[in-house]
Write a protein that holds these residues in place. Sequence first.
Motif, PDB file in Angstrom:
ATOM      1  N   ALA A   1     -54.885  -0.338  18.433  1.00  0.00           N
ATOM      2  CA  ALA A   1     -56.301  -0.273  18.056  1.00  0.00           C
ATOM      3  C   ALA A   1     -56.452   0.243  16.629  1.00  0.00           C
ATOM      4  N   LEU A   2     -55.635   1.229  16.271  1.00  0.00           N
ATOM      5  CA  LEU A   2     -55.638   1.749  14.904  1.00  0.00           C
ATOM      6  C   LEU A   2     -55.261   0.653  13.917  1.00  0.00           C
ATOM      7  N   GLN A   3     -54.229  -0.118  14.252  1.00  0.00           N
ATOM      8  CA  GLN A   3     -53.786  -1.187  13.353  1.00  0.00           C
ATOM      9  C   GLN A   3     -54.875  -2.233  13.165  1.00  0.00           C
ATOM     10  N   ARG A   4     -55.612  -2.558  14.232  1.00  0.00           N
ATOM     11  CA  ARG A   4     -56.698  -3.542  14.109  1.00  0.00           C
ATOM     12  C   ARG A   4     -57.765  -3.047  13.140  1.00  0.00           C
ATOM     13  N   LEU A   5     -58.125  -1.769  13.254  1.00  0.00           N
ATOM     14  CA  LEU A   5     -59.131  -1.227  12.341  1.00  0.00           C
ATOM     15  C   LEU A   5     -58.650  -1.282  10.895  1.00  0.00           C
ATOM     16  N   GLN A   6     -57.396  -0.942  10.675  1.00  0.00           N
ATOM     17  CA  GLN A   6     -56.856  -0.988   9.311  1.00  0.00           C
ATOM     18  C   GLN A   6     -56.880  -2.411   8.769  1.00  0.00           C
ATOM     19  N   ASP A   7     -56.484  -3.359   9.592  1.00  0.00           N
ATOM     20  CA  ASP A   7     -56.473  -4.765   9.154  1.00  0.00           C
ATOM     21  C   ASP A   7     -57.892  -5.250   8.859  1.00  0.00           C
ATOM     22  N   GLU A   8     -58.853  -4.877   9.716  1.00  0.00           N
ATOM     23  CA  GLU A   8     -60.238  -5.292   9.511  1.00  0.00           C
ATOM     24  C   GLU A   8     -60.819  -4.656   8.250  1.00  0.00           C
ATOM     25  N   ALA A   9     -60.444  -3.412   7.971  1.00  0.00           N
ATOM     26  CA  ALA A   9     -60.939  -2.736   6.768  1.00  0.00           C
ATOM     27  C   ALA A   9     -60.442  -3.443   5.513  1.00  0.00           C
ATOM     28  N   ARG A  10     -59.184  -3.813   5.499  1.00  0.00           N
ATOM     29  CA  ARG A  10     -58.637  -4.527   4.339  1.00  0.00           C
ATOM     30  C   ARG A  10     -59.297  -5.896   4.193  1.00  0.00           C
ATOM     31  N   LYS A  11     -59.504  -6.572   5.320  1.00  0.00           N
ATOM     32  CA  LYS A  11     -60.151  -7.883   5.276  1.00  0.00           C
ATOM     33  C   LYS A  11     -61.575  -7.781   4.738  1.00  0.00           C
ATOM     34  N   ALA A  12     -62.236  -6.637   4.999  1.00  0.00           N
ATOM     35  CA  ALA A  12     -63.600  -6.416   4.507  1.00  0.00           C
ATOM     36  C   ALA A  12     -63.624  -5.997   3.042  1.00  0.00           C
ATOM     37  N   GLY A  13     -62.454  -5.858   2.433  1.00  0.00           N
ATOM     38  CA  GLY A  13     -62.388  -5.507   1.016  1.00  0.00           C
ATOM     39  C   GLY A  13     -62.322  -4.026   0.740  1.00  0.00           C
TER      40      GLY A  13
ATOM     41  N   PRO B   1     -62.704   1.728  26.148  1.00  0.00           N
ATOM     42  CA  PRO B   1     -61.842   2.768  26.734  1.00  0.00           C
ATOM     43  C   PRO B   1     -60.363   2.390  26.701  1.00  0.00           C
ATOM     44  N   SER B   2     -60.072   1.102  26.813  1.00  0.00           N
ATOM     45  CA  SER B   2     -58.669   0.660  26.802  1.00  0.00           C
ATOM     46  C   SER B   2     -58.008   0.839  25.443  1.00  0.00           C
ATOM     47  N   ASP B   3     -58.816   1.042  24.378  1.00  0.00           N
ATOM     48  CA  ASP B   3     -58.274   1.277  23.040  1.00  0.00           C
ATOM     49  C   ASP B   3     -58.002   2.751  22.773  1.00  0.00           C
ATOM     50  N   GLN B   4     -58.429   3.608  23.681  1.00  0.00           N
ATOM     51  CA  GLN B   4     -58.321   5.043  23.458  1.00  0.00           C
ATOM     52  C   GLN B   4     -57.186   5.645  24.281  1.00  0.00           C
ATOM     53  N   ALA B   5     -56.394   6.481  23.614  1.00  0.00           N
ATOM     54  CA  ALA B   5     -55.237   7.085  24.265  1.00  0.00           C
ATOM     55  C   ALA B   5     -55.612   8.280  25.129  1.00  0.00           C
ATOM     56  N   ALA B   6     -56.820   8.817  24.926  1.00  0.00           N
ATOM     57  CA  ALA B   6     -57.272   9.976  25.691  1.00  0.00           C
ATOM     58  C   ALA B   6     -58.788  10.020  25.647  1.00  0.00           C
ATOM     59  N   PRO B   7     -59.425  10.672  26.611  1.00  0.00           N
ATOM     60  CA  PRO B   7     -60.886  10.796  26.569  1.00  0.00           C
ATOM     61  C   PRO B   7     -61.320  11.642  25.374  1.00  0.00           C
ATOM     62  N   PRO B   8     -62.516  11.409  24.837  1.00  0.00           N
ATOM     63  CA  PRO B   8     -63.005  12.256  23.732  1.00  0.00           C
ATOM     64  C   PRO B   8     -63.187  13.689  24.199  1.00  0.00           C
ATOM     65  N   ARG B   9     -63.050  14.617  23.238  1.00  0.00           N
ATOM     66  CA  ARG B   9     -63.214  16.038  23.549  1.00  0.00           C
ATOM     67  C   ARG B   9     -63.722  16.764  22.315  1.00  0.00           C
ATOM     68  N   PRO B  10     -64.316  17.940  22.484  1.00  0.00           N
ATOM     69  CA  PRO B  10     -64.758  18.701  21.311  1.00  0.00           C
ATOM     70  C   PRO B  10     -63.562  19.034  20.411  1.00  0.00           C
ATOM     71  N   TYR B  11     -63.768  18.898  19.107  1.00  0.00           N
ATOM     72  CA  TYR B  11     -62.711  19.241  18.161  1.00  0.00           C
ATOM     73  C   TYR B  11     -62.612  20.757  18.044  1.00  0.00           C
ATOM     74  N   GLU B  12     -61.402  21.281  18.158  1.00  0.00           N
ATOM     75  CA  GLU B  12     -61.174  22.717  18.084  1.00  0.00           C
ATOM     76  C   GLU B  12     -60.274  23.030  16.888  1.00  0.00           C
ATOM     77  N   PRO B  13     -60.867  23.458  15.769  1.00  0.00           N
ATOM     78  CA  PRO B  13     -60.066  23.767  14.582  1.00  0.00           C
ATOM     79  C   PRO B  13     -59.286  25.062  14.785  1.00  0.00           C
ATOM     80  N   SER B  14     -58.179  25.179  14.082  1.00  0.00           N
ATOM     81  CA  SER B  14     -57.438  26.442  14.133  1.00  0.00           C
ATOM     82  C   SER B  14     -58.008  27.447  13.138  1.00  0.00           C
ATOM     83  N   LYS B  15     -58.569  26.943  12.023  1.00  0.00           N
ATOM     84  CA  LYS B  15     -59.147  27.825  11.014  1.00  0.00           C
ATOM     85  C   LYS B  15     -60.511  27.317  10.570  1.00  0.00           C
ATOM     86  N   THR B  16     -61.310  28.239  10.085  1.00  0.00           N
ATOM     87  CA  THR B  16     -62.631  27.920   9.549  1.00  0.00           C
ATOM     88  C   THR B  16     -62.745  28.458   8.138  1.00  0.00           C
ATOM     89  N   ALA B  17     -63.300  27.649   7.244  1.00  0.00           N
ATOM     90  CA  ALA B  17     -63.604  28.124   5.897  1.00  0.00           C
ATOM     91  C   ALA B  17     -64.966  28.808   5.928  1.00  0.00           C
TER      92      ALA B  17
END
Length: 203
Positions: free
Chosen positions: A49-61, A115-131
């Motif tokens: 799925a990642l590769q498809r997005l990269q290919d589509e982005a390049r095709k879009a210029g 869903p078949s393109d996703q390796a895991a369900p979405p979840r809240p992002y948990e950073p290790s550090k905050t600026a």
Amino acid sequence: MRWRKTGGIAGFGGPGSVPDFSLYSTGRAIVAADGPQAALTEYRLKPEALQRLQDEARKAGLGRTHMVGSDQQIMDAITIVFTMGDATTRIVQPESQGGPEAAFLKRLDPNGWAPSDQAAPPRPYEPSKTAVLAGETSGGTVKKWPLGPLGEGEQAAGAICTLAPAEKVPATKPDVTWRSEGKTYSVRLRPLLPAESTCKDIT
């Protein structure tokens, strides 16, 4: 690849703001929800799925640096700044653009990912550090800052920046100011994204 909304009457994309969308070579994507205190959600794309997005982005210029829309200064115009590797594309007034670049941005909406393109369900992002981005001020509800001195950081993103473990940083609001080493500061919080480890990384 990454994109962020800038400009507009609300002043999107100010110093130290979180990108609206970041996608890494591992398939990990960090997406900001709309709103003044946008929550971050983490997604995981499968390699194909990642590769498809990269290919589509390049095709879009989007694999080359260029501008879409008027290059004249338009007051309060919203501009999408899209980066892919070393290439940067600026899409001025994206709602008025009908080309492949603006159309591709819709592919980066996780609500449209199968869903078949996703390796895991979405979840809240948990950073290790905050600026912690601080600036001297006065007024407001004053609280004592519980971590290291706010004034001993480095200049970054238009503020004095220090880093702290995300779980130890107190929540804050625009009407709250913080007392540190005898001075009063307003504070903005910026979670560090993957591949970010210093204050300069968020500028």
